[in-house]
Motif scaffolding. Structure first.
Motif, PDB file in Angstrom:
ATOM      1  N   SER A   1      60.500  38.141  44.059  1.00 53.23           N
ATOM      2  CA  SER A   1      59.401  38.053  44.649  1.00 53.23           C
ATOM      3  C   SER A   1      58.841  38.951  43.493  1.00 53.23           C
ATOM      4  O   SER A   1      57.559  39.753  42.769  1.00 53.23           O
ATOM      5  N   GLU A   2      59.808  40.609  43.449  1.00 62.19           N
ATOM      6  CA  GLU A   2      59.678  41.384  42.130  1.00 62.19           C
ATOM      7  C   GLU A   2      59.649  40.802  40.448  1.00 62.19           C
ATOM      8  O   GLU A   2      58.387  41.652  39.872  1.00 62.19           O
ATOM      9  N   ILE A   3      60.040  40.167  41.026  1.00 64.45           N
ATOM     10  CA  ILE A   3      60.243  39.494  39.055  1.00 64.45           C
ATOM     11  C   ILE A   3      58.858  39.304  39.226  1.00 64.45           C
ATOM     12  O   ILE A   3      58.303  39.433  37.275  1.00 64.45           O
ATOM     13  N   LYS A   4      58.632  38.474  40.005  1.00 67.42           N
ATOM     14  CA  LYS A   4      57.298  37.978  39.287  1.00 67.42           C
ATOM     15  C   LYS A   4      56.177  38.725  39.256  1.00 67.42           C
ATOM     16  O   LYS A   4      55.392  38.084  38.675  1.00 67.42           O
ATOM     17  N   SER A   5      56.041  39.837  40.489  1.00 59.92           N
ATOM     18  CA  SER A   5      54.702  40.829  40.329  1.00 59.92           C
ATOM     19  C   SER A   5      55.184  41.429  38.811  1.00 59.92           C
ATOM     20  O   SER A   5      53.985  41.489  38.874  1.00 59.92           O
ATOM     21  N   ALA A   6      56.522  41.524  38.597  1.00 59.44           N
ATOM     22  CA  ALA A   6      56.454  42.612  37.181  1.00 59.44           C
ATOM     23  C   ALA A   6      55.997  41.621  36.343  1.00 59.44           C
ATOM     24  O   ALA A   6      54.961  42.674  35.283  1.00 59.44           O
ATOM     25  N   PHE A   7      56.163  40.278  36.062  1.00 60.56           N
ATOM     26  CA  PHE A   7      55.603  38.895  34.613  1.00 60.56           C
ATOM     27  C   PHE A   7      54.087  39.327  35.080  1.00 60.56           C
ATOM     28  O   PHE A   7      53.520  39.289  33.796  1.00 60.56           O
ATOM     29  N   ARG A   8      53.621  39.184  36.375  1.00 57.17           N
ATOM     30  CA  ARG A   8      52.565  38.887  36.224  1.00 57.17           C
ATOM     31  C   ARG A   8      51.536  39.846  35.665  1.00 57.17           C
ATOM     32  O   ARG A   8      50.657  40.143  35.078  1.00 57.17           O
ATOM     33  N   LYS A   9      51.751  41.340  36.069  1.00 59.11           N
ATOM     34  CA  LYS A   9      51.443  42.507  35.339  1.00 59.11           C
ATOM     35  C   LYS A   9      51.379  43.220  33.729  1.00 59.11           C
ATOM     36  O   LYS A   9      51.366  43.039  33.415  1.00 59.11           O
ATOM     37  N   LYS A  10      52.877  42.333  33.926  1.00 58.17           N
ATOM     38  CA  LYS A  10      52.852  42.619  32.683  1.00 58.17           C
ATOM     39  C   LYS A  10      52.575  41.354  31.735  1.00 58.17           C
ATOM     40  O   LYS A  10      51.702  41.864  29.950  1.00 58.17           O
ATOM     41  N   ALA A  11      51.855  40.482  32.085  1.00 59.72           N
ATOM     42  CA  ALA A  11      51.449  39.187  31.089  1.00 59.72           C
ATOM     43  C   ALA A  11      50.160  39.535  31.211  1.00 59.72           C
ATOM     44  O   ALA A  11      49.097  39.090  29.945  1.00 59.72           O
ATOM     45  N   LYS A  12      49.458  40.551  31.832  1.00 57.26           N
ATOM     46  CA  LYS A  12      47.619  40.916  31.835  1.00 57.26           C
ATOM     47  C   LYS A  12      47.743  41.747  30.803  1.00 57.26           C
ATOM     48  O   LYS A  12      46.702  41.183  30.131  1.00 57.26           O
ATOM     49  N   GLU A  13      48.838  42.417  30.189  1.00 57.33           N
ATOM     50  CA  GLU A  13      48.450  42.983  29.282  1.00 57.33           C
ATOM     51  C   GLU A  13      48.565  42.828  27.676  1.00 57.33           C
ATOM     52  O   GLU A  13      48.305  43.460  26.968  1.00 57.33           O
ATOM     53  N   CYS A  14      49.655  41.799  27.984  1.00 57.47           N
ATOM     54  CA  CYS A  14      49.802  41.219  26.221  1.00 57.47           C
ATOM     55  C   CYS A  14      49.388  39.692  26.353  1.00 57.47           C
ATOM     56  O   CYS A  14      50.225  39.354  25.619  1.00 57.47           O
ATOM     57  N   HIS A  15      48.692  39.027  27.136  1.00 53.01           N
ATOM     58  CA  HIS A  15      48.261  37.926  26.915  1.00 53.01           C
ATOM     59  C   HIS A  15      47.442  37.381  25.939  1.00 53.01           C
ATOM     60  O   HIS A  15      46.296  37.955  25.669  1.00 53.01           O
TER      61      HIS A  15
END
Ligand SMILES: [Zn+2]
Ligand SMILES: [Zn+2]
Length: 383
Positions: free
Chosen positions: A20-34
């Protein structure tokens, strides 16, 4: 793929991070660079692609375990591993599709396996087979390759419309790319959606197509590219040139270019890993008495002192005379196997001397001379 960053580093999580930490980190970062939020930003696109890849591997317990054990080599096709993008792509791994669905209101096209046709679509990855010499693999080289690929049409900048004109919004679907049909039945009315046939699901109509690309927005061109071959590369390994593949559609990122290396065999050396193997002849006397041996290496010959009493088939290790380690310091070794050459033609004096030598060993000269030989005296000298 030595230039690949560590997946944990990309996501900014520790090696012990939970799913879940990985997923939340992904979600946060994906928002920045989508890419949808940063249209035309190539750096962000590349970052997003990298992020996807890291998340895909680390969110799958099997793949993560492999990555922890072997690093990127576990997924490098040239290392015999599995290509993480073979089969399915990003759409296949459940949870992440959902995350992105929530984030972008379901209209997540292109990266999701092409559910919608008017989102960005990444360009195709390309593959190129490059044959190089043994020395080029050992010392590194720069080679120019020419490869046909799809590029964004310069005339229309990828829109597909004749310069001065613009694609117009499709009237049939009002630009959504989808049409809804309503059917009344006894059980009530049903609404279904299907791709718009007027615009092939793109939402745009090109009434005046660009003459250079005939409306495709992309043209086939030959890419000339200098490829740097790192010293130490081996047969079958691939180099990945990010973003050098075919152009994407509608703002999608370029594909990558994979250059697979074939190394021509050497007439003298055999390579295993970073070590070189060589077989050389050695005279009987040098083997018996010891002496200096001239050993060829990839660059120049070196001298090697063989000890007295060297047996045929003996192997000597010459440290650091092998191949430069790929993306690392140091070199492999050169392993020289010596084979004793028995002289084929001896003159009378040499024969005499050898027979005298044999006598000192207690060997009988009888039975050795071909002139005296006859059937029944079969022994080839006794010991
Ligand atoms: Zn064009
Ligand atoms: Zn339409």
């Amino acid at each position: 793929m030595a230039d690949k960053r560590d997946y944990y580093e990309i996501l900014g999580v520790s090696k012990t991070a939970t799913e879940s930490e990985i997923k939340s980190a992904f979600r946060k970062k994906a928002k920045e660079c989508h890419p949808d939020l940063n249209p035309g930003d190539k750096a962000k696109e590349a970052q997003f692609k990298e992020l996807n890849e890291a998340a895909e591997i680390l969110s799958d317990p099997d793949k993560r375990a492999k990555y922890d054990q072997f690093g990127h080599a576990a997924f490098d096709p040239s290392m015999g591993g599995q290509d993480p993008f073979a089969g399915g792509g990003f759409g296949g791994f459940g949870d992440f599709g959902d995350i992105l669905g929530q984030m972008f209101g379901g209209g997540f096209g292109g990266f999701g396996g092409g559910q919608t046709r008017n989102g960005p679509i990444p360009g195709d990855d390309l593959r190129y087979n490059l044959t190089i010499t043994f020395e080029e693999a050992a010392f590194g080289a720069e080679k120019e390759i020419t490869i046909p690929r799809e590029e964004t049409c310069e005339t229309c900048h990828g829109t597909g419309a004749k310069p001065g004109t613009e694609p117009v919004t499709c009237k049939t679907c009002n630009g959504t790319g989808q049409v809804r049909t309503q059917q009344s039945t006894i059980l009530g009315s049903f609404t279904s959606t299907r791709p718009c046939t007027a615009c092939h699901g793109t939402g745009k109509i090109i009434s005046d197509p660009c003459s250079d690309c005939r409306g495709a927005g992309r043209v086939r061109k030959n890419l000339k590219k200098k490829v740097k071959i790192p010293a130490g590369i081996d047969n079958g390994q691939s180099l990945c040139l990010r973003g050098m593949g075919s152009a994407g559609h509608r703002g999608g990122p370029n594909g990558d270019l994979y250059v697979t290396i074939s190394v021509r065999p050497h007439r003298q050396f055999v390579r295993k890993g970073f070590d070189l193997y060589l077989e050389i002849p050695i005279s009987y006397t040098t083997a018996a008495l010891g002496g200096s041996l001239t050993v060829p290496t990839l660059k120049e010959s070196v001298k090697y002192q063989v000890p007295a009493g060297t047996q045929t088939g003996s192997t000597f290790r010459l440290r650091d005379q092998g191949i430069q380690r790929l993306n690392a310091n140091g070199k492999g070794d050169l392993l020289v196997t010596v084979n004793i050459e028995v002289p084929k033609h001896l003159n009378d004096e040499q024969k005499k001397l050898l027979e005298q030598f044999a006598e000192t060993l207690g060997e009988s000269a009888e039975g050795r001379s071909s002139k005296k030989s006859s059937f029944g005296r079969g022994s080839n000298g006794k010991k």
